[in-house]
Motif scaffolding. Sequence first.
Motif, short mmCIF file in Angstrom:
data_model
loop_
_atom_site.label_atom_id
_atom_site.label_comp_id
_atom_site.label_asym_id
_atom_site.label_seq_id
_atom_site.Cartn_x
_atom_site.Cartn_y
_atom_site.Cartn_z
N GLY A 112 12.94 56.77 -50.47
CA GLY A 112 13.43 57.48 -49.29
C GLY A 112 13.09 58.95 -49.39
N LEU A 113 12.48 59.49 -48.34
CA LEU A 113 12.09 60.90 -48.34
C LEU A 113 13.24 61.83 -47.94
CD1 LEU A 113 8.60 60.59 -46.60
CD2 LEU A 113 9.06 60.90 -49.04
N GLY A 114 14.36 61.25 -47.51
CA GLY A 114 15.45 62.10 -47.05
C GLY A 114 15.30 62.42 -45.57
N SER B 223 14.27 68.13 -45.02
CA SER B 223 13.84 69.13 -46.00
C SER B 223 13.44 68.48 -47.33
CB SER B 223 14.97 70.13 -46.25
OG SER B 223 14.64 70.99 -47.32
N ILE B 224 12.40 69.01 -47.95
CA ILE B 224 11.96 68.52 -49.25
C ILE B 224 13.04 68.70 -50.30
CG2 ILE B 224 10.92 70.70 -50.03
CD1 ILE B 224 9.39 67.19 -50.52
N GLU B 225 13.94 69.65 -50.07
CA GLU B 225 15.04 69.92 -51.02
C GLU B 225 16.06 68.79 -51.04
OE1 GLU B 225 16.63 73.65 -49.83
OE2 GLU B 225 14.90 74.81 -50.52
N ASP B 226 16.04 67.95 -49.99
CA ASP B 226 17.00 66.84 -49.95
C ASP B 226 16.45 65.57 -50.59
OD1 ASP B 226 19.05 68.22 -48.68
OD2 ASP B 226 18.21 67.85 -46.69
N ARG C 123 15.00 61.38 -58.57
CA ARG C 123 14.41 60.10 -58.94
C ARG C 123 13.18 59.82 -58.08
NH1 ARG C 123 16.87 54.18 -57.92
NH2 ARG C 123 15.34 52.98 -59.10
N ALA C 124 13.28 60.08 -56.77
CA ALA C 124 12.15 59.86 -55.88
C ALA C 124 11.00 60.79 -56.23
CB ALA C 124 12.59 60.06 -54.43
N TRP C 125 11.33 62.06 -56.50
CA TRP C 125 10.30 63.03 -56.87
C TRP C 125 9.58 62.61 -58.16
CZ3 TRP C 125 8.18 66.93 -54.21
CH2 TRP C 125 7.39 67.84 -54.90
N GLN D 205 5.33 61.58 -59.23
CA GLN D 205 4.50 62.20 -60.27
C GLN D 205 3.64 61.17 -61.00
OE1 GLN D 205 4.76 65.53 -60.10
NE2 GLN D 205 6.39 65.07 -58.60
N ASP D 206 4.05 59.90 -60.91
CA ASP D 206 3.39 58.87 -61.71
C ASP D 206 2.34 58.08 -60.94
OD1 ASP D 206 5.07 59.57 -63.79
OD2 ASP D 206 6.60 58.09 -63.22
N VAL D 207 2.13 58.43 -59.66
CA VAL D 207 1.15 57.68 -58.86
C VAL D 207 0.12 58.63 -58.26
CG1 VAL D 207 2.77 55.83 -58.30
CG2 VAL D 207 2.61 57.81 -56.78
N LYS D 208 -1.01 58.07 -57.92
CA LYS D 208 -2.05 58.89 -57.29
C LYS D 208 -2.11 58.67 -55.78
CE LYS D 208 -5.05 59.04 -61.38
NZ LYS D 208 -6.41 58.72 -61.92
#
Length: 484
Positions: free
Chosen positions: A6-8, A11-14, A18-20, A24-27
């Motif tokens: 879920g992107l929230g 705002s990116i701050e929300d 865990r989602a962020w 980091q682990d995928v391209k």
Amino acid sequence: MITVIGLGPGSIEDMSLRAWGKLQDVKRLYVRTRRHPCVPHLPSHLDIISFDDVYEAFDEFDDVYREICDRLVKKARSGIDLVYAVPGDPLVGEATVTRLVQRASSEGLKLEIVNGISFIEPCLALLGIDALDGLQILDALEIAAQYHPPMNPAKPALLAQVYSKVVASNLKLALMNQYPDTFAVKLIHGAGRDEAIVEKLCLYEIDRSDKIDVMTALFLPALHPLSSFESFQDIIAHLRSPEGCPWDREQTHQSLRPFLIEETYEVLDALDAEDPKALYEELGDLLLQIVLHTQIAIDNGEFFMSDILQHLNKKMIRRHPHVWGDVDVQGDPSQVASNWEDIKRSEQVSAGGEERSLLDGVPKGAPALLVAHQYSKRASKVGFDWPDASGVEEKAKEEFNEIFASDTPAEKKQEIGDLIFVLVNWLRWLGVDDPESLLREINAKFYRRFAYVEARARGKGGALSDYSLEELDEFWQAAKRAGL
């Protein structure tokens, strides 16, 4: 493996840590749409593939969601682990995700859900309310497609996906079947964004807002604590409980029979008076009897209100194949009535209870005029009737003469009864489909004229018994001339 994050709400701050971390682990990242405020702020190493093209290719949302789901499942079946990102929370208003859950379960695919903040939480903050205070969360698109909102008006409601003026227009029409046109509501635009707006307006105005976009929701406060059917059922259940009313507790189906009949006739009085206020009050009293009977049945372990409603809903749909099926009646009400009776008979046969007579099914406890009318009407459908009105007129003359040809009061009584039955048939030939209502009109006319006679007598300072029949008839004729 399919991972859904879920992107929230905006705002990116929300976005959750865990989602962020998953990103980091995928391209490569699949997103339902790029039209989300945080997409431009996602990690720069990501190859982002959106499904916005699918929205362009299909007209129906169901087709869009199915196509997105098919593409994702096809990729996963090929052995590729993939990450799919959706606005808000994956399990709040995300039809593609619910489809994925079902497909993954049936096809043996691994599925991981990474929750996010949905549109609900920022809406609660903007409104200053608690979701556990009975808040109903619904899809505006589903309600906009209905004729009556499937909602409890005694509780507040939050409706998502009011994304266009067209949706808002259809939505308000459905809602106005339960809420007043001027009911104060709130449109919430861009919940989760810094520029979020709460717009206060009347229900009838919601499709006039120029702020409506893909992130618009509608909030309806509770109409009134006692405005719902559920509230009424709770009151009746309370009255029947050990903590309730001794009178209500001792009632049975049989003891309530006189009240059911009385309240039914009071509804008819309100209808005859064409008094809307009296009508809603009397309908309420009649509904009280229905709910009381239902609660007694619940207490006795016989059935629930849900059984009544489910049975009735199914019957209404089944008996209207021209509305919920492919039967064409070409706008002919008589064809609708004929289909209704045919379906009703087939239902009885299917249930193993074929009618012994065409006349079975007419309630014998109904008013006698109504029963006589229904009997003659049903018999006429199979040709047991006069070919034209002259036949019933001659029959009326015959029955009238037989009254005077009778030798005893008992015989006269029977012949008068036969005449009444023929007169009911005659009324049917004259297009009167409710002789009971006609007789009520005649009774009301007699009441008005006799009350006029009484008033004239009182006005002259005497009692009715002080006047001769000729004098009283003069008062009566004056009442007729006065249009009473």
